[in-house]
Design an enzyme around this catalytic site. Structure first.
Site, short mmCIF file in Angstrom:
data_model
loop_
_atom_site.label_atom_id
_atom_site.label_comp_id
_atom_site.label_asym_id
_atom_site.label_seq_id
_atom_site.Cartn_x
_atom_site.Cartn_y
_atom_site.Cartn_z
N GLU A 1 0.83 -1.19 0.00
CA GLU A 1 0.00 0.00 0.00
C GLU A 1 0.87 1.25 0.00
O GLU A 1 1.94 1.29 0.62
CB GLU A 1 -0.93 -0.02 1.20
CG GLU A 1 -2.00 -1.08 1.01
CD GLU A 1 -2.96 -1.21 2.17
OE1 GLU A 1 -4.13 -1.51 1.90
OE2 GLU A 1 -2.56 -1.03 3.31
N CYS B 1 3.60 8.48 1.29
CA CYS B 1 4.05 7.52 2.29
C CYS B 1 4.26 6.19 1.58
O CYS B 1 3.32 5.60 1.07
CB CYS B 1 2.96 7.41 3.37
SG CYS B 1 3.35 6.21 4.64
N CYS C 1 6.16 -7.17 7.71
CA CYS C 1 7.26 -6.70 8.55
C CYS C 1 7.69 -7.85 9.45
O CYS C 1 6.85 -8.59 9.94
CB CYS C 1 6.78 -5.51 9.39
SG CYS C 1 8.10 -4.67 10.27
N CYS D 1 5.53 -4.96 16.41
CA CYS D 1 5.09 -3.92 17.35
C CYS D 1 3.61 -4.16 17.62
O CYS D 1 2.82 -4.33 16.70
CB CYS D 1 5.34 -2.54 16.75
SG CYS D 1 7.07 -2.32 16.32
N CYS E 1 0.68 -2.10 15.92
CA CYS E 1 0.76 -1.82 14.48
C CYS E 1 0.10 -2.92 13.66
O CYS E 1 0.38 -4.11 13.86
CB CYS E 1 2.23 -1.68 14.07
SG CYS E 1 2.47 -1.52 12.30
N GLY F 1 6.54 -2.04 6.61
CA GLY F 1 7.90 -2.57 6.69
C GLY F 1 8.87 -1.70 7.46
O GLY F 1 8.60 -0.54 7.76
N PHE G 1 9.47 5.97 18.77
CA PHE G 1 9.95 5.88 20.15
C PHE G 1 8.90 5.22 21.05
O PHE G 1 9.14 4.18 21.63
CB PHE G 1 10.32 7.29 20.65
CG PHE G 1 11.37 7.23 21.72
CD1 PHE G 1 12.66 6.86 21.43
CD2 PHE G 1 11.06 7.54 23.04
CE1 PHE G 1 13.63 6.78 22.41
CE2 PHE G 1 12.02 7.48 24.04
CZ PHE G 1 13.31 7.10 23.72
N HIS G 2 7.76 5.87 21.17
CA HIS G 2 6.54 5.27 21.73
C HIS G 2 6.51 4.90 23.20
O HIS G 2 5.44 4.56 23.72
CB HIS G 2 6.09 4.04 20.92
CG HIS G 2 5.92 4.30 19.47
ND1 HIS G 2 5.33 5.43 18.97
CD2 HIS G 2 6.27 3.56 18.37
CE1 HIS G 2 5.33 5.39 17.65
NE2 HIS G 2 5.90 4.27 17.26
N CYS H 1 -1.81 5.99 9.67
CA CYS H 1 -0.60 5.33 10.18
C CYS H 1 -0.95 4.01 10.84
O CYS H 1 -1.83 3.96 11.69
CB CYS H 1 0.06 6.16 11.27
SG CYS H 1 0.52 7.78 10.79
N1 SAH Z 1 8.70 0.39 10.44
C1 SAH Z 1 8.93 1.76 10.53
C2 SAH Z 1 8.10 2.58 9.54
C3 SAH Z 1 6.64 2.21 9.39
S1 SAH Z 1 5.55 2.57 10.69
C4 SAH Z 1 8.72 2.26 11.93
O1 SAH Z 1 8.24 1.49 12.75
O2 SAH Z 1 9.10 3.38 12.22
C5 SAH Z 1 5.23 4.31 10.55
C6 SAH Z 1 4.77 4.96 11.87
O3 SAH Z 1 3.40 4.63 12.16
C7 SAH Z 1 5.59 4.51 13.05
O4 SAH Z 1 5.92 5.55 13.92
C8 SAH Z 1 4.64 3.56 13.71
O5 SAH Z 1 5.01 3.38 15.02
C9 SAH Z 1 3.31 4.26 13.52
N2 SAH Z 1 2.16 3.39 13.76
C10 SAH Z 1 2.09 2.06 13.58
N3 SAH Z 1 0.87 1.60 13.94
C11 SAH Z 1 0.14 2.66 14.33
C12 SAH Z 1 -1.22 2.83 14.75
N4 SAH Z 1 -2.05 1.81 14.83
N5 SAH Z 1 -1.63 4.08 15.05
C13 SAH Z 1 -0.80 5.13 14.94
N6 SAH Z 1 0.49 5.03 14.52
C14 SAH Z 1 0.95 3.81 14.21
FE1 SF4 Z 2 7.08 -3.01 11.56
FE2 SF4 Z 2 7.14 -0.33 11.96
FE3 SF4 Z 2 4.85 -1.70 12.28
FE4 SF4 Z 2 6.84 -2.02 14.03
S1 SF4 Z 2 5.66 -0.11 13.64
S2 SF4 Z 2 5.61 -3.69 13.12
S3 SF4 Z 2 8.63 -1.87 12.70
S4 SF4 Z 2 5.97 -1.44 10.37
#
Ligand code: SAH
Ligand code: SF4
Length: 395
Positions: free
Chosen positions: A115, A128, A135, A139, A142, A194, A249-250, A370
């Site tokens: 996507e 984006c 991946c 996380c 995600c 990814g 960071f989170h 996101c």
């Molecule tokens: N893998 C990389 C890039 C893709 S994720 C990474 O983890 O940085 C892009 C961003 O979206 C990251 O900051 C991720 O933490 C955030 N993200 C993932 N799932 C999300 C969700 N359900 N709600 C809001 N942000 C999310």
């Molecule tokens: Fe992969 Fe980024 Fe999602 Fe973590 S937040 S599972 S590294 S895509």
């Protein structure tokens, strides 16, 4: 994931030769392009010039058919077409959100899908893009993390997403026409599906192409790579790509970050901060964006905000903190923090002297926000129970 499960980097690439034996020129570095031209139908003496001409046709004018490369001899164009193709991912579906956000589902070799999301804003437009199908990381908040890695994208498939969007926005310049400085697609963020730093070489080569002044020509300050924290590759990103960096960071304690961003078990918060502290100097870039997803009752307390500031100050990192309201997806084990909580958190950060924008959710109606990306055809979906167990939330 279980605590001892390895966090792996599955490097799977596909051959550049397509089934009919032709080579795709998209995604090759200038040196690689020159080499394949010499190997096939180009005398070495002419190779530099031909490389430059073909490069411009592909990346400056968006041409896909050798017959249109009018500054090359007709016979040479025919030869090129015998050996090569100019191929980018195919758009399967295109959805447009109420707010103008566009989400594309693209098919790549092997029938896989990724996507890509285009987000128009007043003075710019951000694309984006994805770097992997699925991946390897998991996380817990995600959606992409619930899809196992299928494979790394090639450089062609990564820069091809940018070319695809330019096609759809009808934004390739016309030779001879006056140069238009306004750009619908002005920024790239590697924040799709990814982990870009687990596909380093292909991401680097694709971004180098996107930055090349004789082509797509986006400044490295308009490209942001987001990583979950692959520490050894951060210094390499500074040296070899030099784009802006965002870090997922989170969480402010290792205990919580181990659950939210499991790569933290491999490289913890302290190791990550050390790597980030050297980034701006080495890459000669500006502030690092700290991405912080707001999860109700998990990482959103006042104490978290203060700890976050402490971490950044202690390491003297030039930073901006981007607060992301959690986007829900089917089976997600978390809830979004309330607007009041997010504002209170943002205020603490702001008063400590850091910018703390709250990311506006875009394209939510088409699941383009996101963390909501995941191939629609992906069948091996984890159950809610499994996700909760891995996030340490099950009773
Ligand atoms: N893998 C990389 C890039 C893709 S994720 C990474 O983890 O940085 C892009 C961003 O979206 C990251 O900051 C991720 O933490 C955030 N993200 C993932 N799932 C999300 C969700 N359900 N709600 C809001 N942000 C999310
Ligand atoms: Fe992969 Fe980024 Fe999602 Fe973590 S937040 S599972 S590294 S895509």
């Amino acid at each position: 994931m279980s605590p001892n499960a390895p966090i792996t980097q599955d490097v799977l690439t596909i051959p550049r030769k397509l089934p009919e034996g032709k080579i795709n020129l998209v995604g090759l570095t200038r040196d690689q392009l020159r080499a394949v031209l010499i190997e096939h139908c180009t005398p070495e003496k002419q190779a530099n010039m031909r490389t430059g001409q073909i490069w411009q046709w592909i990346y400056q004018w968006g041409v896909r058919d050798f017959a249109e490369m009018t500054n090359l001899a007709k016979a040479y164009r025919v030869q090129l077409a015998e050996h090569f193709v100019i191929e980018i991912p195919e758009v399967v579906t295109r959805q447009v959100s109420e707010d103008g956000t566009r989400k594309y589902l693209c098919r790549i070799a092997g029938g896989h899908e990724v996507e890509v999301v285009y987000i128009p804003e007043e003075d710019r437009g951000t694309l984006c893009i994805s770097s992997q199908v699925g991946c390897t990381l998991t996380c817990s908040f995600c959606h992409t993390g619930t899809q196992k890695l299928v494979r790394n994208l090639t450089a062609a498939e990564i820069v091809g997403q940018v070319m695809m969007a330019r096609d759809d926005l009808d934004e390739w310049p016309v030779p001879g026409a006056p140069k238009d400085e306004t750009r619908l697609l002005s920024n790239i963020v590697l924040m799709g599906m990814g982990e870009p730093l687990y596909n380093f070489e292909n991401v680097r080569d694709a971004m180098k192409i996107a930055m090349d002044p004789e082509g797509i020509s986006l400044s490295r300050r308009r490209i942001t790579l987001s990583t979950s924290g692959v520490v050894p590759e951060i210094a390499r990103t500074a040296k070899e790509i030099g784009c802006l960096l965002a870090i997922s960071f989170h969480a402010t304690t290792d205990e919580t970050r181990d659950v939210l961003v499991p790569i933290n078990k491999r490289w913890n918060i302290e190791e990550l901060l050390e790597a980030l502290a050297s980034y701006p100097n080495v890459s000669n870039s500006e502030r690092i964006t700290f991405e912080y997803v707001m999860l109700d009752g998990v990482n959103d307390s006042d104490e978290d905000a203060h700890r976050l500031i402490d971490h950044i100050k202690r390491h003297n990192i030039p930073a901006k903190i981007n607060l992301i309201p959690f986007n829900e997806w089917p089976g997600a084990p978390y809830k979004r923090s309330s607007n009041n909580r997010i504002r209170a958190f943002a205020n603490i950060i702001y008063h400590a002297g850091y910018a703390s924008p709250i990311r506006k959710t875009r394209g939510e109606d088409i699941m383009a926000a996101c963390g909501q990306l995941k191939s629609a055809t992906e069948r091996a979906r984890k159950s809610r129970k499994q996700i909760e167990a891995e996030a340490g939330l099950s009773k």
